[in-house]
Design a protein around this motif. Structure first.
Motif, PDB file in Angstrom:
ATOM      1  N   LEU A  51       0.847  -1.193   0.000  1.00 61.64           N
ATOM      2  CA  LEU A  51       0.000   0.000   0.000  1.00 61.64           C
ATOM      3  C   LEU A  51       0.881   1.240   0.000  1.00 61.64           C
ATOM      4  N   THR A  52       0.393   2.275  -0.659  1.00 60.54           N
ATOM      5  CA  THR A  52       1.060   3.569  -0.663  1.00 60.54           C
ATOM      6  C   THR A  52       0.047   4.591  -0.163  1.00 60.54           C
ATOM      7  N   ILE A  53       0.471   5.399   0.781  1.00 59.43           N
ATOM      8  CA  ILE A  53      -0.393   6.449   1.324  1.00 59.43           C
ATOM      9  C   ILE A  53       0.229   7.785   0.938  1.00 59.43           C
ATOM     10  N   LEU A  54      -0.541   8.613   0.246  1.00 57.56           N
ATOM     11  CA  LEU A  54      -0.056   9.887  -0.273  1.00 57.56           C
ATOM     12  C   LEU A  54      -0.812  11.032   0.376  1.00 57.56           C
ATOM     13  N   GLN A  55      -0.058  11.982   0.892  1.00 52.72           N
ATOM     14  CA  GLN A  55      -0.645  13.230   1.378  1.00 52.72           C
ATOM     15  C   GLN A  55      -0.118  14.347   0.498  1.00 52.72           C
ATOM     16  N   GLN A  56      -1.032  15.029  -0.167  1.00 57.09           N
ATOM     17  CA  GLN A  56      -0.642  16.139  -1.016  1.00 57.09           C
ATOM     18  C   GLN A  56      -0.667  17.415  -0.182  1.00 57.09           C
ATOM     19  N   GLY A  57       0.303  18.297  -0.418  1.00 53.47           N
ATOM     20  CA  GLY A  57       0.414  19.532   0.356  1.00 53.47           C
ATOM     21  C   GLY A  57      -0.826  20.392   0.251  1.00 53.47           C
ATOM     22  N   LYS A  58      -1.089  21.158   1.300  1.00 55.31           N
ATOM     23  CA  LYS A  58      -2.242  22.055   1.323  1.00 55.31           C
ATOM     24  C   LYS A  58      -2.128  23.068   0.189  1.00 55.31           C
ATOM     25  N   GLY A  59      -3.204  23.228  -0.554  1.00 55.77           N
ATOM     26  CA  GLY A  59      -3.211  24.184  -1.657  1.00 55.77           C
ATOM     27  C   GLY A  59      -2.422  23.705  -2.868  1.00 55.77           C
ATOM     28  N   SER A  60      -2.108  22.414  -2.917  1.00 50.72           N
ATOM     29  CA  SER A  60      -1.327  21.874  -4.026  1.00 50.72           C
ATOM     30  C   SER A  60      -2.081  21.965  -5.340  1.00 50.72           C
ATOM     31  N   SER A  61      -1.315  22.054  -6.396  1.00 50.82           N
ATOM     32  CA  SER A  61      -1.893  21.973  -7.731  1.00 50.82           C
ATOM     33  C   SER A  61      -2.060  20.492  -8.079  1.00 50.82           C
ATOM     34  N   VAL A  62      -2.808  20.216  -9.131  1.00 55.42           N
ATOM     35  CA  VAL A  62      -2.964  18.836  -9.586  1.00 55.42           C
ATOM     36  C   VAL A  62      -1.617  18.368 -10.110  1.00 55.42           C
ATOM     37  N   GLY A  63      -1.143  17.268  -9.604  1.00 53.36           N
ATOM     38  CA  GLY A  63       0.129  16.721 -10.056  1.00 53.36           C
ATOM     39  C   GLY A  63       0.058  15.224 -10.254  1.00 53.36           C
ATOM     40  N   LEU A  64      -0.780  14.559  -9.456  1.00 53.78           N
ATOM     41  CA  LEU A  64      -0.935  13.116  -9.565  1.00 53.78           C
ATOM     42  C   LEU A  64      -1.899  12.788 -10.698  1.00 53.78           C
ATOM     43  N   GLN A  65      -1.476  11.850 -11.537  1.00 49.16           N
ATOM     44  CA  GLN A  65      -2.351  11.350 -12.597  1.00 49.16           C
ATOM     45  C   GLN A  65      -2.318   9.831 -12.558  1.00 49.16           C
ATOM     46  N   ILE A  66      -3.467   9.202 -12.818  1.00 48.27           N
ATOM     47  CA  ILE A  66      -3.528   7.743 -12.891  1.00 48.27           C
ATOM     48  C   ILE A  66      -3.897   7.334 -14.313  1.00 48.27           C
ATOM     49  N   TYR A  79      -6.948  -7.591  -7.493  1.00 47.86           N
ATOM     50  CA  TYR A  79      -6.790  -6.163  -7.255  1.00 47.86           C
ATOM     51  C   TYR A  79      -5.508  -5.721  -7.944  1.00 47.86           C
ATOM     52  N   LYS A  80      -5.612  -4.763  -8.831  1.00 49.87           N
ATOM     53  CA  LYS A  80      -4.484  -4.316  -9.647  1.00 49.87           C
ATOM     54  C   LYS A  80      -3.755  -3.134  -9.004  1.00 49.87           C
ATOM     55  N   SER A  81      -2.436  -3.151  -9.133  1.00 55.98           N
ATOM     56  CA  SER A  81      -1.678  -1.984  -8.698  1.00 55.98           C
ATOM     57  C   SER A  81      -1.997  -0.823  -9.637  1.00 55.98           C
ATOM     58  N   VAL A  82      -1.872   0.378  -9.120  1.00 59.30           N
ATOM     59  CA  VAL A  82      -2.271   1.581  -9.859  1.00 59.30           C
ATOM     60  C   VAL A  82      -1.059   2.171 -10.569  1.00 59.30           C
ATOM     61  N   GLU A  83      -1.147   2.262 -11.892  1.00 54.76           N
ATOM     62  CA  GLU A  83      -0.087   2.955 -12.632  1.00 54.76           C
ATOM     63  C   GLU A  83      -0.374   4.442 -12.556  1.00 54.76           C
ATOM     64  N   HIS A  84       0.653   5.212 -12.167  1.00 52.27           N
ATOM     65  CA  HIS A  84       0.466   6.648 -11.970  1.00 52.27           C
ATOM     66  C   HIS A  84       1.740   7.399 -12.325  1.00 52.27           C
ATOM     67  N   THR A  85       1.598   8.701 -12.395  1.00 50.18           N
ATOM     68  CA  THR A  85       2.716   9.585 -12.704  1.00 50.18           C
ATOM     69  C   THR A  85       2.509  10.897 -11.954  1.00 50.18           C
ATOM     70  N   ALA A  86       3.544  11.705 -11.917  1.00 51.42           N
ATOM     71  CA  ALA A  86       3.436  13.040 -11.329  1.00 51.42           C
ATOM     72  C   ALA A  86       3.888  14.041 -12.375  1.00 51.42           C
ATOM     73  N   VAL A  87       3.128  15.118 -12.483  1.00 53.53           N
ATOM     74  CA  VAL A  87       3.454  16.158 -13.463  1.00 53.53           C
ATOM     75  C   VAL A  87       3.673  17.484 -12.738  1.00 53.53           C
ATOM     76  N   THR A  88       4.350  18.383 -13.421  1.00 50.08           N
ATOM     77  CA  THR A  88       4.626  19.705 -12.855  1.00 50.08           C
ATOM     78  C   THR A  88       3.561  20.706 -13.314  1.00 50.08           C
ATOM     79  N   HIS A  89       3.555  21.872 -12.687  1.00 48.14           N
ATOM     80  CA  HIS A  89       2.595  22.926 -13.006  1.00 48.14           C
ATOM     81  C   HIS A  89       3.366  24.181 -13.407  1.00 48.14           C
ATOM     82  N   LYS A  90       2.801  24.956 -14.318  1.00 45.05           N
ATOM     83  CA  LYS A  90       3.482  26.140 -14.830  1.00 45.05           C
ATOM     84  C   LYS A  90       3.719  27.209 -13.758  1.00 45.05           C
TER      85      LYS A  90
END
Length: 173
Positions: free
Chosen positions: A45-60, A92-103
């Protein structure tokens, strides 16, 4: 402790937990920069906490398209990793994901990985791999430490690292 808790305690041994923090600064050309290559996690399992006020960066990856995961304030994102896919024989399948940057916005993520002990041998649970019920074993038994070493020493390429545990089915005709 319930029977199910006992099963996972024995199955995982002294579990491994790791934490990683990722900082993604603003990027003037996010179309040219990958925050993190597409991958699935080798953990259970992976537990992710995104920072407060974060932009969208996680994509599945869903239906061969990258779908942004909108951050929800004060929420955790839980990803199933490769270990759960192996233990459940692919149910149960593992989730393929990526992280992207914001302008214009930076982003911080804190990630915790939970996995079996490196000394433990894992494979599909016998209840979920059964040739008689037309559910053949799709993954071989393997040492979790060997898989973890394979995972961290190979390039992140989608779910390719999971091939380490897959049983290749050949056509005998």
């Amino acid at each position: 402790m319930s029977l199910l808790q006992d099963v996972f305690e024995v199955m995982f041994g002294v579990a491994v937990q790791a934490v990683r923090m990722n900082y993604y600064p603003p990027c003037s050309r996010p179309d040219l920069v990958m925050g993190l290559s597409p991958h699935s996690d080798g953990s259970a399992l992976t537990i992710l906490q995104q920072g407060k006020g974060s932009s969208v960066g996680l994509q599945i990856l869903k239906d061969n398209a990258w779908v942004p995961v909108q951050p929800i304030p004060n929420a955790l994102v839980i990803n199933i990793g490769d270990t759960i896919e192996v233990l459940t024989n692919g149910k149960y399948k593992s989730v393929e994901h990526t992280a992207v940057t914001h302008k214009e916005k930076d982003r911080l993520s804190i990630v915790t990985f939970y996995a079996p002990s490196y000394e433990i041998e894992i494979g599909p649970m016998t209840e979920l791999a059964d040739d008689e019920n037309n559910n053949p074993c799709k993954y071989r038994r393997h040492n979790h430490g060997e898989y973890s070493k394979h995972y961290v020493t190979n390039k992140l390429q989608g779910k390719k690292t999971l091939d380490f545990a897959k049983i290749l089915i050949t056509d005998s005709s």
